[in-house]
Scaffold this active site. Structure first.
Site, PDB file in Angstrom:
ATOM      1  N   ARG A 173       0.677  -1.262   0.027  1.00  0.00           N
ATOM      2  CA  ARG A 173       0.055   0.024   0.112  1.00  0.00           C
ATOM      3  C   ARG A 173       0.866   1.268   0.014  1.00  0.00           C
ATOM      4  NH1 ARG A 173      -5.021   0.524   1.932  1.00  0.00           N
ATOM      5  NH2 ARG A 173      -4.417   2.145   3.412  1.00  0.00           N
ATOM      6  N   ARG A 177       9.917   5.436  -3.551  1.00  0.00           N
ATOM      7  CA  ARG A 177      10.034   6.444  -4.659  1.00  0.00           C
ATOM      8  C   ARG A 177      11.722   6.769  -4.454  1.00  0.00           C
ATOM      9  NH1 ARG A 177       6.075  10.069  -2.873  1.00  0.00           N
ATOM     10  NH2 ARG A 177       4.022   9.382  -3.554  1.00  0.00           N
ATOM     11  N   ARG A 250      -8.768  -6.335  13.778  1.00  0.00           N
ATOM     12  CA  ARG A 250      -7.909  -5.890  14.572  1.00  0.00           C
ATOM     13  C   ARG A 250      -8.544  -4.253  14.970  1.00  0.00           C
ATOM     14  NH1 ARG A 250      -4.130  -6.596  17.875  1.00  0.00           N
ATOM     15  NH2 ARG A 250      -2.649  -5.193  18.083  1.00  0.00           N
ATOM     16  N   ARG A 281       0.589   5.945  16.352  1.00  0.00           N
ATOM     17  CA  ARG A 281       0.684   7.177  15.720  1.00  0.00           C
ATOM     18  C   ARG A 281       0.381   8.260  16.925  1.00  0.00           C
ATOM     19  NH1 ARG A 281      -1.889   5.395  10.073  1.00  0.00           N
ATOM     20  NH2 ARG A 281      -3.499   4.113  10.970  1.00  0.00           N
ATOM     21  N   GLU A 301      -2.930   6.775  19.098  1.00  0.00           N
ATOM     22  CA  GLU A 301      -3.648   5.783  18.627  1.00  0.00           C
ATOM     23  C   GLU A 301      -2.996   4.254  18.948  1.00  0.00           C
ATOM     24  OE1 GLU A 301      -4.689   6.101  14.305  1.00  0.00           O
ATOM     25  OE2 GLU A 301      -4.170   3.986  13.858  1.00  0.00           O
ATOM     26  N   TYR A 349     -10.289  -4.043   3.510  1.00  0.00           N
ATOM     27  CA  TYR A 349      -9.641  -2.807   3.852  1.00  0.00           C
ATOM     28  C   TYR A 349      -9.874  -1.827   2.769  1.00  0.00           C
ATOM     29  CZ  TYR A 349      -5.170  -1.044   5.724  1.00  0.00           C
ATOM     30  OH  TYR A 349      -4.297   0.039   6.249  1.00  0.00           O
ATOM     31  N   ASP A 351     -10.107   1.984   1.327  1.00  0.00           N
ATOM     32  CA  ASP A 351     -10.174   3.259   1.542  1.00  0.00           C
ATOM     33  C   ASP A 351     -11.243   4.138   1.331  1.00  0.00           C
ATOM     34  OD1 ASP A 351      -7.222   3.040   2.023  1.00  0.00           O
ATOM     35  OD2 ASP A 351      -6.642   3.403   0.188  1.00  0.00           O
TER      36      ASP A 351
HETATM   37  N1  UDP Z   1       3.954   1.043   7.721  1.00  0.00           N
HETATM   38  C1  UDP Z   1       5.036   0.923   8.480  1.00  0.00           C
HETATM   39  N2  UDP Z   1       5.664   2.025   9.100  1.00  0.00           N
HETATM   40  C2  UDP Z   1       4.998   3.134   9.086  1.00  0.00           C
HETATM   41  C3  UDP Z   1       3.916   3.295   8.202  1.00  0.00           C
HETATM   42  C4  UDP Z   1       3.356   2.395   7.597  1.00  0.00           C
HETATM   43  O1  UDP Z   1       5.596  -0.219   8.557  1.00  0.00           O
HETATM   44  O2  UDP Z   1       5.686   4.058   9.628  1.00  0.00           O
HETATM   45  C5  UDP Z   1       3.447  -0.272   7.253  1.00  0.00           C
HETATM   46  C6  UDP Z   1       2.744  -1.032   7.927  1.00  0.00           C
HETATM   47  O3  UDP Z   1       3.046  -2.451   7.527  1.00  0.00           O
HETATM   48  C7  UDP Z   1       1.134  -0.920   7.848  1.00  0.00           C
HETATM   49  C8  UDP Z   1       1.198  -0.403   6.194  1.00  0.00           C
HETATM   50  O4  UDP Z   1       2.369   0.259   6.056  1.00  0.00           O
HETATM   51  O5  UDP Z   1       0.254  -1.781   8.145  1.00  0.00           O
HETATM   52  C9  UDP Z   1      -0.012   0.524   5.853  1.00  0.00           C
HETATM   53  O6  UDP Z   1       0.080   1.685   6.588  1.00  0.00           O
HETATM   54  P1  UDP Z   1      -0.811   2.844   6.379  1.00  0.00           P
HETATM   55  O7  UDP Z   1      -0.550   3.985   6.787  1.00  0.00           O
HETATM   56  O8  UDP Z   1      -1.461   2.837   4.910  1.00  0.00           O
HETATM   57  O9  UDP Z   1      -2.085   2.184   7.258  1.00  0.00           O
HETATM   58  P2  UDP Z   1      -3.586   2.929   7.447  1.00  0.00           P
HETATM   59  O10 UDP Z   1      -3.198   4.299   7.559  1.00  0.00           O
HETATM   60  O11 UDP Z   1      -4.237   2.473   6.525  1.00  0.00           O
HETATM   61  O12 UDP Z   1      -3.894   2.398   8.838  1.00  0.00           O
END
Ligand code: UDP
Length: 368
Positions: A173, A177, A250, A281, A301, A349, A351
């Protein structure tokens, strides 16, 4: 006089509101119900002294789908917010998604070629084999050092499982880059609705009957035979009273605090990637809308284990749960008076833009 509804839409989130709006526009009589006391589902924002608080976690609208973008822009003006989260490990900060800024900070490399060489050298054994799980996939994409500092702890906290036991698809996801670009998303369109998601969904539901704080079962019990068709955006296993067992999720816990300072962390989203920090986060809501208030509101969170009494957030799309979902889906296929859609109805899942596009597609099929 008793109103007969063409559609009872269960769930006032983005899927339900999109469906109800379009169906109403096409001349159908809709009732939207929600067991919660508010609309907008998990995108719900609460206005707390001028700051729109994302009560169920950060929601950033992004899409490549012009029809979806045009649709949501009928109900809100979107601001120019671009998601550029920061990952924090101890007192070190790195830009996300993984890009030249991250590689420069991590290794001091300047050029894309140098960054690729660094990653290549860290790929190790996974270089030539097809990654079988998230750990192998991550090391293959960004090398072992970034995996260990920025991915492993965060992902294992978020999902409550080892990276070696998670599907590779989760990490795909995230963009990777070799440019100096911190935009978390690759999509053409992105922003936050000015005035909050609740107001946007309120506008979508203009002219639609809405009943809040009522479950589907309760509505049915009190109002038998009043609807022709049901659009059900709740959990599909709950609808069938868990006859094949519970689908796993989850869950999350949010801890929100008001601080009497204007700027706590200088960014809307800071990810804490260390395994020993219990939250994933910290969101500072005002930065989603460039707020200038003297106070601020932050949310920690915490990912948590899911139990049937807790809010289901992320579906666990492993093979066991996917197989279980398919049993429910098969059952659902046998009745045409109820249609399942949305994140919980299809155990996906999704968006926000996918929720909207799938609801628009469903209206087009049902009411062409
Ligand atoms: N991820 C990570 N480190 C980060 C942010 C994201 O390893 O700092 C990985 C982690 O496996 C996560 C996935 O990227 O489950 C998807 O993150 P995303 O931010 O898309 O999750 P959401 O915001 O949908 O909860």
């Amino acid at each position: 006089m008793i109103i007969i509804y063409d559609y009872l839409v269960v769930g006032a989130g983005l899927t339900g509101a999109t469906f109800a709006h379009e169906a109403t526009r096409r001349g159908k009589k809709c009732l939207v119900t929600d067991k919660r006391k508010h609309i907008a589902g998990n995108a719900y924002t609460k206005d707390v002294d001028g700051i729109h608080v994302h009560e169920y976690g950060a929601h950033i609208f992004h899409t490549n789908n012009k029809a979806v973008w045009d649709f949501v822009n009928r109900f809100a003006v979107f601001n120019h917010y671009i998601n550029a989260p920061i990952a924090r490990i101890g007192d070190e900060l790195y830009n996300l998604p993984f890009n030249m800024n991250t590689f420069n900070k991590m290794w001091g490399v300047i050029t894309p070629r140098e960054a690729m060489e660094k990653i290549e050298a860290q790929r190790g054994v996974s270089a030539n084999s097809v990654p079988q799980n998230l750990e192998e996939q991550a090391i293959c994409l960004v090398g072992r050092e970034i995996y260990e500092k920025l991915i492993k702890g965060y992902t294992e906290k978020q999902w409550g499982r080892l990276c070696s036991e998670l599907p590779a698809s989760i990490i795909k996801r995230l963009p990777l880059r070799f440019t100096y670009n911190n935009n978390y998303f690759n999509d053409i369109y992105q922003g936050i609705p000015i005035g909050g998601y609740t107001q946007m969904v309120q506008n979508m539901l203009h002219g639609v009957d809405v009943q809040l704080g009522i479950s589907y079962e309760e509505y049915n019990k009190n109002n038998p035979n009043r609807v022709k068709k049901v659009i059900y955006t709740g959990a599909i296993d709950a609808f069938y009273d868990y006859c094949f067992g519970h689908l796993a999720y989850r869950s999350l816990r949010f801890d929100t605090t008001r601080l009497e300072e204007s700027n706590y962390q200088g960014n809307a989203v800071v990810n804490y990637t260390a395994a020993d920090v219990p939250y994933t986060r910290v969101i500072e809501h005002k930065h989603f809308e460039f707020g200038t208030q003297a106070h601020t509101i932050i949310t920690h969170e915490y990912p948590t284990a899911w139990t049937p009494k807790k809010e289901p957030y992320y579906p666990i799309n492993d093979s066991k749960n996917q197989a279980l979902y398919l049993k429910y889906k098969e059952l659902a296929g046998k009745q045409d008076s109820v249609i399942f859609c949305g994140r919980l109805g299809t155990y996906a899942y999704l968006d926000m833009d996918k929720a909207v596009s799938e609801a628009l597609a469903l209206v087009n099929v049902l009411i062409p």
